[in-house]
Design a protein around this motif. Structure first.
Motif, PDB file in Angstrom:
ATOM      1  N   LEU A  26     -22.434  -8.169  -3.680  1.00 37.51           N
ATOM      2  CA  LEU A  26     -23.797  -8.425  -3.238  1.00 37.51           C
ATOM      3  C   LEU A  26     -24.799  -7.890  -4.240  1.00 37.51           C
ATOM      4  O   LEU A  26     -25.833  -8.498  -4.479  1.00 37.51           O
ATOM      5  CB  LEU A  26     -24.040  -7.818  -1.854  1.00 37.51           C
ATOM      6  N   SER A  27     -24.487  -6.761  -4.850  1.00 40.07           N
ATOM      7  CA  SER A  27     -25.425  -6.187  -5.810  1.00 40.07           C
ATOM      8  C   SER A  27     -25.495  -7.017  -7.078  1.00 40.07           C
ATOM      9  O   SER A  27     -26.416  -6.861  -7.866  1.00 40.07           O
ATOM     10  CB  SER A  27     -25.049  -4.744  -6.134  1.00 40.07           C
ATOM     11  N   THR A  28     -24.546  -7.906  -7.294  1.00 42.88           N
ATOM     12  CA  THR A  28     -24.580  -8.729  -8.493  1.00 42.88           C
ATOM     13  C   THR A  28     -25.304 -10.052  -8.273  1.00 42.88           C
ATOM     14  O   THR A  28     -25.419 -10.835  -9.211  1.00 42.88           O
ATOM     15  CB  THR A  28     -23.164  -9.015  -9.017  1.00 42.88           C
ATOM     16  N   ILE A  29     -25.813 -10.311  -7.089  1.00 42.44           N
ATOM     17  CA  ILE A  29     -26.543 -11.559  -6.850  1.00 42.44           C
ATOM     18  C   ILE A  29     -27.701 -11.682  -7.833  1.00 42.44           C
ATOM     19  O   ILE A  29     -27.901 -12.728  -8.441  1.00 42.44           O
ATOM     20  CB  ILE A  29     -27.036 -11.652  -5.390  1.00 42.44           C
ATOM     21  N   VAL A  30     -28.459 -10.613  -8.013  1.00 45.73           N
ATOM     22  CA  VAL A  30     -29.577 -10.642  -8.945  1.00 45.73           C
ATOM     23  C   VAL A  30     -29.070 -10.924 -10.360  1.00 45.73           C
ATOM     24  O   VAL A  30     -29.657 -11.733 -11.088  1.00 45.73           O
ATOM     25  CB  VAL A  30     -30.388  -9.332  -8.879  1.00 45.73           C
ATOM     26  N   ASP A  31     -27.970 -10.293 -10.740  1.00 44.28           N
ATOM     27  CA  ASP A  31     -27.422 -10.525 -12.081  1.00 44.28           C
ATOM     28  C   ASP A  31     -26.991 -11.976 -12.262  1.00 44.28           C
ATOM     29  O   ASP A  31     -27.256 -12.585 -13.298  1.00 44.28           O
ATOM     30  CB  ASP A  31     -26.235  -9.600 -12.346  1.00 44.28           C
ATOM     31  N   LEU A  32     -26.317 -12.524 -11.255  1.00 48.28           N
ATOM     32  CA  LEU A  32     -25.877 -13.922 -11.342  1.00 48.28           C
ATOM     33  C   LEU A  32     -27.068 -14.874 -11.429  1.00 48.28           C
ATOM     34  O   LEU A  32     -27.059 -15.824 -12.222  1.00 48.28           O
ATOM     35  CB  LEU A  32     -25.000 -14.282 -10.143  1.00 48.28           C
ATOM     36  N   LEU A  33     -28.093 -14.629 -10.620  1.00 49.34           N
ATOM     37  CA  LEU A  33     -29.289 -15.472 -10.663  1.00 49.34           C
ATOM     38  C   LEU A  33     -30.007 -15.339 -12.003  1.00 49.34           C
ATOM     39  O   LEU A  33     -30.472 -16.336 -12.571  1.00 49.34           O
ATOM     40  CB  LEU A  33     -30.239 -15.125  -9.518  1.00 49.34           C
ATOM     41  N   ASN A  34     -30.097 -14.128 -12.506  1.00 48.38           N
ATOM     42  CA  ASN A  34     -30.760 -13.927 -13.794  1.00 48.38           C
ATOM     43  C   ASN A  34     -30.018 -14.648 -14.912  1.00 48.38           C
ATOM     44  O   ASN A  34     -30.638 -15.272 -15.773  1.00 48.38           O
ATOM     45  CB  ASN A  34     -30.887 -12.441 -14.113  1.00 48.38           C
ATOM     46  N   ASP A  35     -28.698 -14.560 -14.893  1.00 50.58           N
ATOM     47  CA  ASP A  35     -27.904 -15.225 -15.931  1.00 50.58           C
ATOM     48  C   ASP A  35     -28.128 -16.730 -15.925  1.00 50.58           C
ATOM     49  O   ASP A  35     -28.181 -17.361 -16.968  1.00 50.58           O
ATOM     50  CB  ASP A  35     -26.409 -14.939 -15.747  1.00 50.58           C
ATOM     51  N   ARG A  36     -28.273 -17.290 -14.739  1.00 48.98           N
ATOM     52  CA  ARG A  36     -28.341 -18.747 -14.629  1.00 48.98           C
ATOM     53  C   ARG A  36     -29.757 -19.313 -14.616  1.00 48.98           C
ATOM     54  O   ARG A  36     -30.000 -20.396 -15.130  1.00 48.98           O
ATOM     55  CB  ARG A  36     -27.600 -19.178 -13.361  1.00 48.98           C
ATOM     56  N   PHE A  37     -30.714 -18.602 -14.001  1.00 50.21           N
ATOM     57  CA  PHE A  37     -32.023 -19.189 -13.747  1.00 50.21           C
ATOM     58  C   PHE A  37     -33.218 -18.455 -14.336  1.00 50.21           C
ATOM     59  O   PHE A  37     -34.319 -18.993 -14.340  1.00 50.21           O
ATOM     60  CB  PHE A  37     -32.274 -19.305 -12.231  1.00 50.21           C
ATOM     61  N   ALA A  38     -33.075 -17.214 -14.747  1.00 46.99           N
ATOM     62  CA  ALA A  38     -34.280 -16.437 -15.048  1.00 46.99           C
ATOM     63  C   ALA A  38     -34.208 -15.646 -16.351  1.00 46.99           C
ATOM     64  O   ALA A  38     -34.485 -14.457 -16.358  1.00 46.99           O
ATOM     65  CB  ALA A  38     -34.567 -15.497 -13.882  1.00 46.99           C
TER      66      ALA A  38
END
Length: 146
Positions: A26-38
């Motif tokens: 769950l704590s990696t959701i931000v990391d996954l979103l950043n890698d893909r979208f931001a």
């Protein structure tokens, strides 16, 4: 299928998430979103708090809980997708309701502001004074609670 996302394989093992991995994932959701979208405007820990609200809101749904218990994730997805927009709107409505109360109820707003001020103050002072602050009066008429 539009809107379909494939999660990294480490999210699921043998069809079930490992309990000890859930918090880390769950704590990696931000990391996954950043890698893909931001890449230019990354999501932050504040955004993660919002995502955590979505997760909590969805997880409390009894119908979804029953579907999760009875189905593999491939089938669970259908019920989840049916609830997604409804739960996001509920969350937005709840936040608007709280915001309206803070603004429209001066006593509530002032009390909340004082409580939050104490928490922010303690958090900002903690590194400079070893995390120990002397007790003091709070808006609740007693000692400041951490």
């Amino acid at each position: 299928m539009p809107g379909e996302v494939t999660l990294p394989p480490s999210w699921l093992t043998g069809g079930k998430a490992h309990a000890e991995d859930i918090k880390e994932k769950l704590s990696t959701i931000v990391d996954l979103l950043n890698d893909r979208f931001a890449p230019d405007k990354p999501f932050t820990s504040t955004d993660q708090l919002f995502f955590d609200q979505i997760i909590d809101n969805m997880a409390k749904d009894e119908g979804l809980s029953a579907q999760a218990a009875a189905n593999p994730i491939e089938n669970y997805r259908f019920g989840f997708e049916d609830k997604w927009d409804e739960k996001l709107i509920d969350l937005m409505d709840n936040n608007q309701t709280l915001f309206a109360r803070i603004i429209n109820d001066p006593e509530f707003g002032a009390y909340l502001k004082a409580l939050i001020m104490e928490k922010v103050y303690r958090k900002q002072r903690a590194p400079s004074d070893g995390g120990i602050l002397p007790p003091g009066p709070g808006p609740h008429g007693g000692e400041i609670r951490a």
